[in-house]
Scaffold this active site. Structure first.
Site, PDB file in Angstrom:
ATOM      1  N   GLU A   1       0.856  -1.193   0.000  1.00 22.25           N
ATOM      2  CA  GLU A   1       0.000   0.000   0.000  1.00 22.25           C
ATOM      3  C   GLU A   1       0.893   1.245   0.000  1.00 22.25           C
ATOM      4  O   GLU A   1       1.780   1.371   0.833  1.00 22.25           O
ATOM      5  CB  GLU A   1      -0.927  -0.039   1.232  1.00 22.25           C
ATOM      6  CG  GLU A   1      -1.596   1.275   1.577  1.00 22.25           C
ATOM      7  CD  GLU A   1      -2.417   1.867   0.440  1.00 22.25           C
ATOM      8  OE1 GLU A   1      -3.242   1.159  -0.155  1.00 22.25           O
ATOM      9  OE2 GLU A   1      -2.199   3.065   0.140  1.00 22.25           O
TER      10      GLU A   1
ATOM     11  N   VAL B   1      -9.141   4.825  -0.538  1.00 20.58           N
ATOM     12  CA  VAL B   1      -9.974   6.020  -0.682  1.00 20.58           C
ATOM     13  C   VAL B   1     -11.210   5.886   0.208  1.00 20.58           C
ATOM     14  O   VAL B   1     -11.566   6.802   0.956  1.00 20.58           O
ATOM     15  CB  VAL B   1     -10.395   6.210  -2.164  1.00 20.58           C
ATOM     16  CG1 VAL B   1     -11.451   7.309  -2.296  1.00 20.58           C
ATOM     17  CG2 VAL B   1      -9.177   6.555  -3.021  1.00 20.58           C
ATOM     18  N   CYS B   2     -11.858   4.739   0.147  1.00 23.46           N
ATOM     19  CA  CYS B   2     -13.121   4.533   0.866  1.00 23.46           C
ATOM     20  C   CYS B   2     -13.013   4.917   2.338  1.00 23.46           C
ATOM     21  O   CYS B   2     -13.773   5.734   2.844  1.00 23.46           O
ATOM     22  CB  CYS B   2     -13.529   3.069   0.739  1.00 23.46           C
ATOM     23  SG  CYS B   2     -14.820   2.578   1.869  1.00 23.46           S
TER      24      CYS B   2
ATOM     25  N   GLY C   1       4.340   0.377  -5.402  1.00 22.92           N
ATOM     26  CA  GLY C   1       4.731  -0.814  -6.157  1.00 22.92           C
ATOM     27  C   GLY C   1       4.564  -0.637  -7.658  1.00 22.92           C
ATOM     28  O   GLY C   1       3.606  -0.022  -8.114  1.00 22.92           O
TER      29      GLY C   1
ATOM     30  N   GLY D   1     -23.353  16.568 -11.209  1.00 20.27           N
ATOM     31  CA  GLY D   1     -24.490  16.221 -10.336  1.00 20.27           C
ATOM     32  C   GLY D   1     -24.592  14.719 -10.158  1.00 20.27           C
ATOM     33  O   GLY D   1     -25.676  14.143 -10.215  1.00 20.27           O
TER      34      GLY D   1
ATOM     35  N   HIS E   1     -44.865  -3.673  11.214  1.00 21.04           N
ATOM     36  CA  HIS E   1     -45.558  -2.389  11.054  1.00 21.04           C
ATOM     37  C   HIS E   1     -45.419  -1.596  12.338  1.00 21.04           C
ATOM     38  O   HIS E   1     -45.558  -2.168  13.425  1.00 21.04           O
ATOM     39  CB  HIS E   1     -47.041  -2.652  10.755  1.00 21.04           C
ATOM     40  CG  HIS E   1     -47.856  -1.398  10.696  1.00 21.04           C
ATOM     41  ND1 HIS E   1     -47.872  -0.595   9.578  1.00 21.04           N
ATOM     42  CD2 HIS E   1     -48.654  -0.809  11.623  1.00 21.04           C
ATOM     43  CE1 HIS E   1     -48.664   0.443   9.809  1.00 21.04           C
ATOM     44  NE2 HIS E   1     -49.144   0.341  11.044  1.00 21.04           N
TER      45      HIS E   1
HETATM   46  P1  NAD Z   1     -20.353  10.098 -11.356  1.00 18.17           P
HETATM   47  O1  NAD Z   1     -19.965   9.476 -12.631  1.00 18.17           O
HETATM   48  O2  NAD Z   1     -21.291   9.396 -10.438  1.00 18.17           O
HETATM   49  O3  NAD Z   1     -20.972  11.529 -11.622  1.00 18.17           O
HETATM   50  C1  NAD Z   1     -20.319  12.530 -12.370  1.00 18.17           C
HETATM   51  C2  NAD Z   1     -21.368  13.463 -12.923  1.00 18.17           C
HETATM   52  O4  NAD Z   1     -20.692  14.522 -13.534  1.00 18.17           O
HETATM   53  C3  NAD Z   1     -22.257  12.817 -13.974  1.00 18.17           C
HETATM   54  O5  NAD Z   1     -23.590  13.119 -13.671  1.00 18.17           O
HETATM   55  C4  NAD Z   1     -21.791  13.473 -15.261  1.00 18.17           C
HETATM   56  O6  NAD Z   1     -22.838  13.615 -16.207  1.00 18.17           O
HETATM   57  C5  NAD Z   1     -21.308  14.819 -14.773  1.00 18.17           C
HETATM   58  N1  NAD Z   1     -20.276  15.456 -15.593  1.00 18.17           N
HETATM   59  C6  NAD Z   1     -19.232  14.860 -16.194  1.00 18.17           C
HETATM   60  N2  NAD Z   1     -18.454  15.800 -16.799  1.00 18.17           N
HETATM   61  C7  NAD Z   1     -19.039  16.999 -16.538  1.00 18.17           C
HETATM   62  C8  NAD Z   1     -18.711  18.357 -16.868  1.00 18.17           C
HETATM   63  N3  NAD Z   1     -17.616  18.647 -17.544  1.00 18.17           N
HETATM   64  N4  NAD Z   1     -19.548  19.329 -16.434  1.00 18.17           N
HETATM   65  C9  NAD Z   1     -20.655  19.028 -15.714  1.00 18.17           C
HETATM   66  N5  NAD Z   1     -20.999  17.776 -15.376  1.00 18.17           N
HETATM   67  C10 NAD Z   1     -20.207  16.773 -15.778  1.00 18.17           C
HETATM   68  O7  NAD Z   1     -18.967  10.415 -10.625  1.00 18.17           O
HETATM   69  P2  NAD Z   1     -18.661  10.959  -9.180  1.00 18.17           P
HETATM   70  O8  NAD Z   1     -19.867  11.505  -8.515  1.00 18.17           O
HETATM   71  O9  NAD Z   1     -17.457  11.820  -9.346  1.00 18.17           O
HETATM   72  O10 NAD Z   1     -18.254   9.622  -8.438  1.00 18.17           O
HETATM   73  C11 NAD Z   1     -17.145   8.867  -8.894  1.00 18.17           C
HETATM   74  C12 NAD Z   1     -17.333   7.413  -8.604  1.00 18.17           C
HETATM   75  O11 NAD Z   1     -17.340   7.160  -7.207  1.00 18.17           O
HETATM   76  C13 NAD Z   1     -18.615   6.867  -9.152  1.00 18.17           C
HETATM   77  O12 NAD Z   1     -18.390   5.585  -9.708  1.00 18.17           O
HETATM   78  C14 NAD Z   1     -19.500   6.759  -7.950  1.00 18.17           C
HETATM   79  O13 NAD Z   1     -20.481   5.746  -8.080  1.00 18.17           O
HETATM   80  C15 NAD Z   1     -18.501   6.445  -6.850  1.00 18.17           C
HETATM   81  N6  NAD Z   1     -19.018   6.908  -5.578  1.00 18.17           N
HETATM   82  C16 NAD Z   1     -19.993   6.203  -4.987  1.00 18.17           C
HETATM   83  C17 NAD Z   1     -20.520   6.636  -3.810  1.00 18.17           C
HETATM   84  C18 NAD Z   1     -21.602   5.852  -3.148  1.00 18.17           C
HETATM   85  O14 NAD Z   1     -21.738   4.683  -3.428  1.00 18.17           O
HETATM   86  N7  NAD Z   1     -22.401   6.447  -2.291  1.00 18.17           N
HETATM   87  C19 NAD Z   1     -20.093   7.821  -3.237  1.00 18.17           C
HETATM   88  C20 NAD Z   1     -19.109   8.513  -3.867  1.00 18.17           C
HETATM   89  C21 NAD Z   1     -18.575   8.051  -5.047  1.00 18.17           C
END
Ligand code: NAD
Length: 466
Positions: A32, A40-41, A113, A179, A439
């Site tokens: 690591e 990251v998580c 690594g 978004g 319920h």
């Molecule tokens: P995402 O792909 O979920 O969302 C990115 C958003 O940005 C999309 O809606 C896309 O249309 C928009 N976008 C892309 N380029 C753009 C631009 N130039 N201008 C405006 N909008 C644009 O990615 P994320 O939210 O960055 O998350 C990254 C990853 O991490 C994803 O795979 C997500 O599922 C994962 N994640 C999951 C969780 C969870 O499970 N709760 C939480 C955080 C992140």
């Protein structure tokens, strides 16, 4: 040094793979690059964001309960203490993981690594290097936030999710680009802490992968509380000024100055950072490493799991894949057989979905029944002062088998587990409707949605069968 299994990357996928392989009798080394395990998580993603989202939920609930005649003063936010609480939880988990590694005799090396060949890796720790020979390797190197090269990426006011979670200050005006899930979760946190939020999303809907009816309750809520939500809009440029970041948008939208901007436009896999070519492992242009159902790459003794092995980039997918790779290495006949990977946005309200979405069913011409139960008819939901939720089930019109489900509302992320189990067990709508749910619970909305399909609902007028 020669070892049996080398796992590269100590995030949830990597440590799960390492621990499972050790439990199956393998001699394992986990490499690591950062000083702690969890990736990251645990350090700059899921866990710290959930800690902050909990604080946000309490702030919001304390405000909303005034309609019940219970009022609190405005919250006093001690940013230092909030940060410390978040860090304490990550640390507690870091320590727990190190202990679990030790108890399993998993050797942990903190260093960077890179492959030298299909059987050797070089690890750099500070100015020291070490070469390791391995029989099998599992690549679990994850992903990183996408940066947009034309933006002023050196300006600290331009943040990625790690910067946003560091919670350096509470900007008065915060723009979130993207978004998606990260953008909306961070919006939830910063809005509760007092920032004025604007969101700009390229597509015509926030969380574009999710059905519109599930996203609608969130959209309606944030439309009222956020400054602006710009859909089908792109950011054309960002200029660093003394008084903020000046952002220009596509279309007629006026440019605007923000105190900070969070870029949350997706993540990029780290496949190109590990000299995979020296091992002969194929990495595609984007950085993904293709694998088969047993997580094996094109090189027989090298496996890949998690974000680097393909979408969706979710910790629970990585953990599942990590266990498969470890089991295959230990000689088991494991392979990927999961029918779905649930998605959860921990927004307010939460949105969770699994299996087939309605958009996908329509695109694929699948003949489905749909049961959607509005939480406005749930006593439990009303009693917690929330009525905007929805629970939806899609089932096969012929067989009644559950094909997909989505839930929007408080605790949707927890509630979706029942739907995932139903899908995995091949349950039909009747199985869910005939399962006695306690319920009053939010969980019973899942049974009500099934009853909306089979017509046995009594808490609403049964919809006519389509
Ligand atoms: P995402 O792909 O979920 O969302 C990115 C958003 O940005 C999309 O809606 C896309 O249309 C928009 N976008 C892309 N380029 C753009 C631009 N130039 N201008 C405006 N909008 C644009 O990615 P994320 O939210 O960055 O998350 C990254 C990853 O991490 C994803 O795979 C997500 O599922 C994962 N994640 C999951 C969780 C969870 O499970 N709760 C939480 C955080 C992140």
């Amino acid at each position: 040094m020669k070892i049996e299994v080398l796992v590269l990357g100590g995030g949830p996928g990597g440590y799960s793979a390492a621990f499972r392989a050790a439990d199956l009798g393998k001699q394992v080394t986990l490499v690591e690059r950062y000083p702690v395990l969890g990736g990251v998580c645990l350090n700059v993603g899921c866990i710290p964001s959930k800690t902050l989202l909990h604080a946000a939920a309490v702030i919001n609930e304390a405000k909303e309960i005034s309609s019940y005649g219970v009022s609190f003063d405005s919250p006093k936010i001690n940013l230092k203490k909030l940060k410390a609480s978040k860090e304490k939880i990550s640390k507690q988990l870091n320590v727990g993981l190190s202990g679990l590694a030790e108890q399993r005799n998993v050797t942990v090396i903190h260093g960077l690594g890179e492959f030298l060949s299909a059987n050797t890796m070089i690890i750099k720790t500070g100015d020291k290097t070490e070469e390791i020979e391995f029989e099998q390797a599992i690549i679990a190197v994850g992903s990183q936030a996408v940066k947009i090269p034309s933006f002023p990426n050196d300006d600290p006011r331009l943040m990625d999710s790690t910067d946003a979670l560091a919670l350096e200050d509470i900007p008065e005006k915060l723009l979130i680009i993207g978004g998606g899930i990260i953008g909306l979760e961070m919006a939830t946190v910063y809005q509760a802490l007092g920032s004025k939020i604007s969101i700009v999303e390229m597509q015509n809907q926030i969380i574009p992968g999710c059905d519109k009816d599930l996203v609608r309750p969130l959209m309606q809520k944030i439309k009222k509380s956020y400054d602006k939500i710009l859909l089908s809009t792109a950011v054309e440029s960002i200029d660093s000024l003394d008084n903020g970041l000046k952002v220009s948008f596509s279309g007629d939208q006026q440019s605007e100055i923000f105190d900070k901007v969070l870029v949350a436009v997706g993540r990029r896999p780290n496949g190109h950072l590990i000299a995979a070519d020296k091992a002969g492992v194929k990495v595609d242009e984007r950085g993904f490493i293709a694998v088969d159902k047993q997580q094996r790459t094109n090189i027989a003794n090298i496996y890949a799991i998690g974000d680097v092995a393909g979408n969706p980039m979710l910790a629970h997918k990585a953990v599942h894949e990590g266990k498969i790779a470890a089991e295959v290495i230990a000689g088991h006949k494991s392979q990927w057989q999961a029918l779905t990977i649930p998605s959860v946005a921990y927004t307010d309200p939460e949105i969770a979905w699994m299996g087939l979405t309605e958009n996908e069913a329509k695109e694929q011409g699948i003949d489905y029944d749909k049961g959607a139960f509005p939480w406005a008819a749930s006593g439990r939901s009303l009693s917690i002062n929330r009525k905007e939720g929805i629970t939806k089930i899609l089932s096969d019109k012929e067989t009644g088998r559950i094909l997909g489900a989505g839930i929007t509302g408080t605790n949707a992320g927890e509630l979706i587990a029942e739907a995932v189990l139903a899908l995995e067990m091949g349950a039909c709508v009747d199985d869910v409707a005939l399962t006695i749910h306690a319920h009053p619970t939010l969980a019973e909305t899942f049974a009500f949605a099934a009853e909306m399909i089979d017509g046995s609902i009594t808490d609403l007028i049964p919809p006519k069968k389509r």
